[in-house]
Design a protein around this motif. Sequence first.
Motif, PDB file in Angstrom:
ATOM      1  N   ALA A  33       0.985  -1.125   0.167  1.00 53.24           N
ATOM      2  CA  ALA A  33       0.144   0.008   0.100  1.00 53.24           C
ATOM      3  C   ALA A  33       1.084   1.136  -0.059  1.00 53.24           C
ATOM      4  CB  ALA A  33      -0.752  -0.021   1.153  1.00 53.24           C
ATOM      5  N   ASP A  34       0.371   2.207  -0.437  1.00 54.98           N
ATOM      6  CA  ASP A  34       0.814   3.698  -0.500  1.00 54.98           C
ATOM      7  C   ASP A  34       0.263   4.406   0.652  1.00 54.98           C
ATOM      8  OD1 ASP A  34       2.095   6.302  -0.783  1.00 54.98           O
ATOM      9  OD2 ASP A  34       0.905   6.528  -2.902  1.00 54.98           O
ATOM     10  N   VAL A  35       1.198   4.296   1.817  1.00 47.91           N
ATOM     11  CA  VAL A  35       0.534   4.904   3.157  1.00 47.91           C
ATOM     12  C   VAL A  35       0.853   6.473   3.161  1.00 47.91           C
ATOM     13  CG1 VAL A  35       0.945   4.802   5.794  1.00 47.91           C
ATOM     14  CG2 VAL A  35       0.974   2.657   4.322  1.00 47.91           C
ATOM     15  N   ALA A  36      -0.181   7.216   3.639  1.00 49.47           N
ATOM     16  CA  ALA A  36       0.130   8.537   4.092  1.00 49.47           C
ATOM     17  C   ALA A  36      -0.386   8.751   5.484  1.00 49.47           C
ATOM     18  CB  ALA A  36      -0.853   9.469   2.987  1.00 49.47           C
ATOM     19  N   ALA A  37       0.603   8.955   6.338  1.00 52.01           N
ATOM     20  CA  ALA A  37       0.546   8.988   7.773  1.00 52.01           C
ATOM     21  C   ALA A  37       0.542  10.126   8.535  1.00 52.01           C
ATOM     22  CB  ALA A  37       1.284   7.892   8.599  1.00 52.01           C
ATOM     23  N   TRP A  38      -0.103  10.381   9.527  1.00 49.74           N
ATOM     24  CA  TRP A  38      -0.230  11.754  10.132  1.00 49.74           C
ATOM     25  C   TRP A  38      -0.407  11.455  11.764  1.00 49.74           C
ATOM     26  CZ3 TRP A  38       2.000  16.107   9.034  1.00 49.74           C
ATOM     27  CH2 TRP A  38       1.764  17.251   9.817  1.00 49.74           C
ATOM     28  N   ASP A  39      -0.004  12.334  12.395  1.00 49.36           N
ATOM     29  CA  ASP A  39      -0.602  12.585  13.901  1.00 49.36           C
ATOM     30  C   ASP A  39      -0.118  13.966  14.428  1.00 49.36           C
ATOM     31  OD1 ASP A  39      -0.229  10.043  16.420  1.00 49.36           O
ATOM     32  OD2 ASP A  39       0.230  12.087  16.923  1.00 49.36           O
ATOM     33  N   ASP A  40      -0.941  14.084  15.388  1.00 49.29           N
ATOM     34  CA  ASP A  40      -0.919  15.636  15.909  1.00 49.29           C
ATOM     35  C   ASP A  40       0.240  15.804  16.873  1.00 49.29           C
ATOM     36  OD1 ASP A  40      -3.264  16.424  15.001  1.00 49.29           O
ATOM     37  OD2 ASP A  40      -4.460  15.686  16.809  1.00 49.29           O
ATOM     38  N   SER A  41       1.143  14.740  17.133  1.00 53.87           N
ATOM     39  CA  SER A  41       2.268  14.870  18.054  1.00 53.87           C
ATOM     40  C   SER A  41       3.336  14.888  17.014  1.00 53.87           C
ATOM     41  CB  SER A  41       2.419  13.715  18.893  1.00 53.87           C
ATOM     42  OG  SER A  41       3.609  13.620  19.423  1.00 53.87           O
ATOM     43  N   GLN A  42       4.176  16.006  17.084  1.00 50.79           N
ATOM     44  CA  GLN A  42       5.354  16.245  16.353  1.00 50.79           C
ATOM     45  C   GLN A  42       6.402  15.018  16.472  1.00 50.79           C
ATOM     46  OE1 GLN A  42       6.488  18.464  13.871  1.00 50.79           O
ATOM     47  NE2 GLN A  42       7.833  17.191  13.421  1.00 50.79           N
ATOM     48  N   ALA A  43       6.521  14.662  18.085  1.00 48.69           N
ATOM     49  CA  ALA A  43       7.506  13.495  18.289  1.00 48.69           C
ATOM     50  C   ALA A  43       7.102  12.341  17.688  1.00 48.69           C
ATOM     51  CB  ALA A  43       7.465  13.368  19.863  1.00 48.69           C
ATOM     52  N   SER A  44       5.756  11.988  17.503  1.00 49.81           N
ATOM     53  CA  SER A  44       5.421  10.616  16.820  1.00 49.81           C
ATOM     54  C   SER A  44       5.374  10.604  15.353  1.00 49.81           C
ATOM     55  CB  SER A  44       3.557  10.526  17.182  1.00 49.81           C
ATOM     56  OG  SER A  44       3.234  10.445  18.424  1.00 49.81           O
ATOM     57  N   ASP A  46       8.008  12.362  13.882  1.00 49.30           N
ATOM     58  CA  ASP A  46       9.470  12.166  13.692  1.00 49.30           C
ATOM     59  C   ASP A  46       9.691  10.667  13.934  1.00 49.30           C
ATOM     60  OD1 ASP A  46       9.729  14.931  13.488  1.00 49.30           O
ATOM     61  OD2 ASP A  46      10.363  15.225  15.366  1.00 49.30           O
ATOM     62  N   LYS A  47       9.232   9.946  14.953  1.00 49.70           N
ATOM     63  CA  LYS A  47       9.383   8.380  14.993  1.00 49.70           C
ATOM     64  C   LYS A  47       9.247   7.884  13.700  1.00 49.70           C
ATOM     65  CE  LYS A  47       9.011   4.812  18.561  1.00 49.70           C
ATOM     66  NZ  LYS A  47       8.306   4.592  19.507  1.00 49.70           N
ATOM     67  N   ALA A  48       7.996   8.157  13.283  1.00 48.12           N
ATOM     68  CA  ALA A  48       7.442   7.588  12.179  1.00 48.12           C
ATOM     69  C   ALA A  48       8.366   7.759  10.875  1.00 48.12           C
ATOM     70  CB  ALA A  48       5.941   7.792  11.783  1.00 48.12           C
ATOM     71  N   SER A  49       8.705   8.953  10.733  1.00 46.91           N
ATOM     72  CA  SER A  49       9.705   9.229   9.601  1.00 46.91           C
ATOM     73  C   SER A  49      10.820   8.474   9.994  1.00 46.91           C
ATOM     74  CB  SER A  49       9.936  10.834   9.703  1.00 46.91           C
ATOM     75  OG  SER A  49       8.704  11.495   9.250  1.00 46.91           O
ATOM     76  N   GLY A  50      11.288   8.343  10.950  1.00 44.47           N
ATOM     77  CA  GLY A  50      12.734   7.691  11.335  1.00 44.47           C
ATOM     78  C   GLY A  50      12.527   6.098  10.732  1.00 44.47           C
ATOM     79  N   GLN A  51      11.236   5.579  10.787  1.00 42.03           N
ATOM     80  CA  GLN A  51      11.099   4.140  10.561  1.00 42.03           C
ATOM     81  C   GLN A  51      10.791   3.871   8.921  1.00 42.03           C
ATOM     82  OE1 GLN A  51       8.623   2.233  13.176  1.00 42.03           O
ATOM     83  NE2 GLN A  51       9.359   3.005  15.088  1.00 42.03           N
ATOM     84  N   GLY A  52      10.768   5.155   8.284  1.00 39.71           N
ATOM     85  CA  GLY A  52      10.417   5.043   6.813  1.00 39.71           C
ATOM     86  C   GLY A  52       9.034   5.171   6.432  1.00 39.71           C
TER      87      GLY A  52
END
Length: 478
Positions: A33-44, A46-52
């Motif tokens: 799947a082509d995932v577009a993810a978001w969270d209101d928390s900047q820390a969350s 950043d963590k997701a981005s760090g996991q690709g």
Amino acid sequence: MTPVTVFAGRKVALFGLGGSGLVTARALQAGGADVAAWDDSQASRDKASGQGIPVVDLAAADWSGFAALVLAPGVPLTHPVPHWTVEKAKAAGIAVIGDIELFFRERAKIAPAAPVVCITGTNGKSTTTALIAHVLRSAGRDVQMGGNIGTAVLALEPPAQGRIYVIECSSYQIDLAPSLAPSVGIQMNLTPDHLDRHGTFEAYGAIKERLVASADVAVIGVDDEASKQMARRRAASGRKLVRISGEQPVDEGVFAGVTANAGTLETRIVQVLDGKPRIVANLAGIGSLRGSHNAQNAAAAFAACFALGLSTDEIASGFKSYPGLAHRMEEIGRIGRVVFINDSKATNADSTEKALTSFRDIFWILGGKAKEGGIESLRRYFPNIARAYLIGAASDLFAATFDDDGRVAYERSGTLDIALAAATRDALAKPGEGEIAVLLSPACASFDQFPNFEVRGEAFRALVKALPGFEAFGTPTA
């Protein structure tokens, strides 16, 4: 992990990047799947981005290209108001679903016959989930356990023929799972809870009922009126129903019967088939299944495992070796006749009630950040209390209740270490025979002195294990 292939080649919006959200995003990616993810928390984020995981501002995104919105269960779907992503999904005409839904869609695609047991209810679902998984494993079955109990469902191994899944489901998760269709669905009990998220008790109950309404075999507790009505509706459908009770006999199904034997109470699990009752298990001496609340848990577990083809002997043997769950009436060990119980998960009076019915001569450690009503509802159990030890912010409130009642001797200990030392001293000095308990069952949240109930329980366990003469019991399930 279970790769989610049902959205391969399509774009999926995902909101909520906590533990289960991260697992869900990776499972969707692994399935193409082509995932577009978001969270209101900047820390969350950043963590997701760090996991690709691709992080996309969904507030500014073009929703016409999304096939679905995958929502974390903690995000409001309907009450008090729908989350803004839910409104965008509705406007775009796409489904709003959760990770349980993704699991069942994947199961339907790759292994539709893989057995799945789903457990819900207001109370007891975690213990019942863990007990079922333990019994199945002890009988040599290939078992995966997850869901609301701690391991995200998509972190489990992929569905396969002969692999059994045991999944705890919260009302939030059920509300996001329209394809939920377990082999065995269990509804334990129903009392008012999460009304801020579901609006009314009736709406909350209707969501819970979806789990058993869609199951091949429905196992329904009949110890409360709302669940009794669910059982009646299931019976009227003509589909397979097993009624369970921890309090009373049933004409057909599984119930717990309590009898006196040599001055002690023994709980026996009784199965009624074609109107003929037979004793199928005895919970006497199984400390991890002590108490009337565990009688219903054991009845549900028996019904589920029997429906999956286990023999009576296999189930009874599994009960005997069940270590229990950490922080839920967890028997840590003993010094002589004094047993130490970690019930840190009891964060309100209703939860503590179950502990107070399970022992006599209780040296009770309680307190923390009080919930509404305090311990007023527990007055009828005060005769079971040998002495109480108050800790934390609720000390004044609880002392006032004890002073008003007049039946409970208590002391203000302040902190857990001081309370344990005093309770141990008094319990060891008490004359007589038979088992007595030093019980941590706070009837309070932990937030005044500990970050959560787990840390509070672990602190208690460590303090107990450092006591002179301590003898440990088995290791509980985390």
